[in-house]
Motif scaffolding. Structure first.
Motif, PDB file in Angstrom:
ATOM      1  N   UNK A 149      16.084   4.274   1.550  1.00  0.00           N
ATOM      2  CA  UNK A 149      14.915   2.498   0.999  1.00  0.00           C
ATOM      3  C   UNK A 149      13.647   2.942   2.157  1.00  0.00           C
ATOM      4  N   UNK A 150      13.021   3.652   3.448  1.00  0.00           N
ATOM      5  CA  UNK A 150      12.320   3.835   3.786  1.00  0.00           C
ATOM      6  C   UNK A 150      11.469   4.755   3.255  1.00  0.00           C
ATOM      7  N   UNK A 151      12.035   6.521   2.816  1.00  0.00           N
ATOM      8  CA  UNK A 151      11.262   6.671   1.430  1.00  0.00           C
ATOM      9  C   UNK A 151      10.823   5.913   0.550  1.00  0.00           C
ATOM     10  N   UNK A 152      11.578   4.894  -0.032  1.00  0.00           N
ATOM     11  CA  UNK A 152      10.785   3.901  -1.445  1.00  0.00           C
ATOM     12  C   UNK A 152       9.812   2.850  -1.093  1.00  0.00           C
ATOM     13  N   UNK A 153       9.755   2.605   0.181  1.00  0.00           N
ATOM     14  CA  UNK A 153       8.493   1.821   0.227  1.00  0.00           C
ATOM     15  C   UNK A 153       7.527   2.542   0.306  1.00  0.00           C
ATOM     16  N   UNK A 154       7.590   3.597   1.989  1.00  0.00           N
ATOM     17  CA  UNK A 154       6.441   4.147   1.641  1.00  0.00           C
ATOM     18  C   UNK A 154       5.535   4.833   0.416  1.00  0.00           C
ATOM     19  N   UNK A 155       6.816   5.483  -0.324  1.00  0.00           N
ATOM     20  CA  UNK A 155       6.407   5.990  -2.200  1.00  0.00           C
ATOM     21  C   UNK A 155       4.650   5.018  -2.486  1.00  0.00           C
ATOM     22  N   UNK A 156       6.077   3.619  -2.656  1.00  0.00           N
ATOM     23  CA  UNK A 156       5.253   2.304  -3.690  1.00  0.00           C
ATOM     24  C   UNK A 156       3.789   1.890  -2.667  1.00  0.00           C
ATOM     25  N   UNK A 157       3.648   2.076  -1.535  1.00  0.00           N
ATOM     26  CA  UNK A 157       3.166   1.551  -0.492  1.00  0.00           C
ATOM     27  C   UNK A 157       1.523   3.149  -0.886  1.00  0.00           C
ATOM     28  N   UNK A 158       1.847   4.500  -1.068  1.00  0.00           N
ATOM     29  CA  UNK A 158       0.765   4.812  -1.543  1.00  0.00           C
ATOM     30  C   UNK A 158       0.464   4.801  -2.395  1.00  0.00           C
ATOM     31  N   UNK A 159       1.084   4.833  -3.679  1.00  0.00           N
ATOM     32  CA  UNK A 159       0.439   4.791  -4.695  1.00  0.00           C
ATOM     33  C   UNK A 159      -0.638   3.381  -5.407  1.00  0.00           C
ATOM     34  N   UNK A 160       0.442   2.231  -4.527  1.00  0.00           N
ATOM     35  CA  UNK A 160      -0.956   0.905  -4.264  1.00  0.00           C
ATOM     36  C   UNK A 160      -2.229   1.202  -3.905  1.00  0.00           C
ATOM     37  N   UNK A 161      -2.029   2.329  -3.006  1.00  0.00           N
ATOM     38  CA  UNK A 161      -3.404   2.364  -1.978  1.00  0.00           C
ATOM     39  C   UNK A 161      -4.299   3.356  -3.224  1.00  0.00           C
ATOM     40  N   UNK A 162      -3.587   4.846  -3.894  1.00  0.00           N
ATOM     41  CA  UNK A 162      -3.973   5.520  -4.495  1.00  0.00           C
ATOM     42  C   UNK A 162      -4.892   4.656  -5.435  1.00  0.00           C
ATOM     43  N   UNK A 163      -4.459   4.033  -6.007  1.00  0.00           N
ATOM     44  CA  UNK A 163      -4.723   3.058  -7.465  1.00  0.00           C
ATOM     45  C   UNK A 163      -6.322   2.890  -6.644  1.00  0.00           C
ATOM     46  N   UNK A 164      -6.017   1.489  -5.389  1.00  0.00           N
ATOM     47  CA  UNK A 164      -6.825   1.120  -5.382  1.00  0.00           C
ATOM     48  C   UNK A 164      -8.693   1.929  -4.665  1.00  0.00           C
ATOM     49  N   UNK A 165      -7.980   3.029  -4.565  1.00  0.00           N
ATOM     50  CA  UNK A 165      -8.737   3.942  -4.040  1.00  0.00           C
ATOM     51  C   UNK A 165      -9.566   4.715  -5.292  1.00  0.00           C
ATOM     52  N   UNK A 166      -8.707   4.541  -6.131  1.00  0.00           N
ATOM     53  CA  UNK A 166      -9.157   5.334  -7.526  1.00  0.00           C
ATOM     54  C   UNK A 166     -10.160   4.516  -8.217  1.00  0.00           C
ATOM     55  N   UNK A 167      -9.673   3.145  -8.004  1.00  0.00           N
ATOM     56  CA  UNK A 167     -10.741   1.650  -8.676  1.00  0.00           C
ATOM     57  C   UNK A 167     -11.655   1.660  -8.004  1.00  0.00           C
ATOM     58  N   UNK A 168     -11.689   1.803  -6.086  1.00  0.00           N
ATOM     59  CA  UNK A 168     -12.545   1.862  -5.723  1.00  0.00           C
ATOM     60  C   UNK A 168     -14.022   3.180  -5.815  1.00  0.00           C
TER      61      UNK A 168
END
Length: 156
Positions: free
Chosen positions: A104-123
Motif C-alpha cells: 500500500x505504501x509502495x503504491x502511494x510512493x509510486x503514484x507520487x513519483x509519477x506525479x512529480x516526474x510528470x511535473x518535472x517533465x512539464x517544467x
C-alpha cells in the motif's frame, strides 16, 4: 538531446552499442594505453546510462547543466504540509508489519513519483527550472522512502 523525456528503450540500445565499442573485455589483448582508455570510457558510459535512466538523477543532471543544484538539507524550501505528508508515510512504514501494508505504501510512493516526474517533465519543457527544482526536491524525499521500503522487504 537535452530533454527530460527519454525513450528508455532507445537509451538502453545506445548504451549497449557504446559498451560494445569500449567494454574492457574487448581490449584484453590490446596495449595498456588502449586498456586504460577502455576502462575510463566504459565507466563513463555506465555512469551516463545510470544517470539518464532514472528520472530523479536525470532531472538533477539537467538542472546542473543549467547551473542549478539542490544542496543537501533543503528542508526550508519545502512547504510544511509536504513535510507532514513525508513524516506520516515514514511513520506508516516504520509501523508496517505486513506485506499488504508495505505494498500500500509502495503504491502511494509510486503514484507520487509519477506525479512529480510528470511535473518535472512539464517544467523542463517550459524552461521553468525553479518548478523543476521544487519537484525534484520532493522526488528526493520519496526516493529515500523507496530505499527504506526496499530495506524493509529484505528478510533478516
Amino acid at each position: 538531446n537535452r530533454s527530460f523525456r527519454v525513450d528508455t528503450t532507445k537509451l538502453q540500445h545506445r548504451y549497449q552499442q557504446l559498451q560494445r565499442l569500449v567494454h574492457p573485455d574487448f581490449f584484453s589483448q590490446r596495449s595498456q594505453t588502449e586498456k586504460d582508455f577502455s576502462e575510463t570510457h566504459s565507466t563513463l558510459v555506465n555512469d551516463a546510462y545510470k544517470t539518464l535512466l532514472a528520472p530523479l538523477s536525470r532531472g538533477l543532471y539537467l538542472l546542473k547543466l543549467h547551473g542549478i543544484e539542490i544542496p543537501e538539507g533543503t528542508d526550508y524550501e519545502v512547504d510544511r504540509q509536504f513535510l507532514m505528508e513525508i513524516m506520516e508515510i515514514n511513520e506508516k512504514l516504520t509501523e508496517a508489519q505486513t506485506e499488504a501494508t508495505l505494498k500500500e505504501i509502495e503504491s502511494i510512493v509510486r503514484a507520487k513519483q509519477k506525479e512529480f516526474t510528470d511535473n518535472v517533465s512539464r517544467a523542463f519543457e517550459q524552461a521553468n527550472f525553479e518548478e523543476a527544482k521544487e519537484n525534484l526536491t520532493k522526488m528526493k524525499y520519496f526516493s529515500n522512502i523507496e530505499e527504506k521500503i526496499k530495506l524493509k522487504k529484505i528478510p533478516l
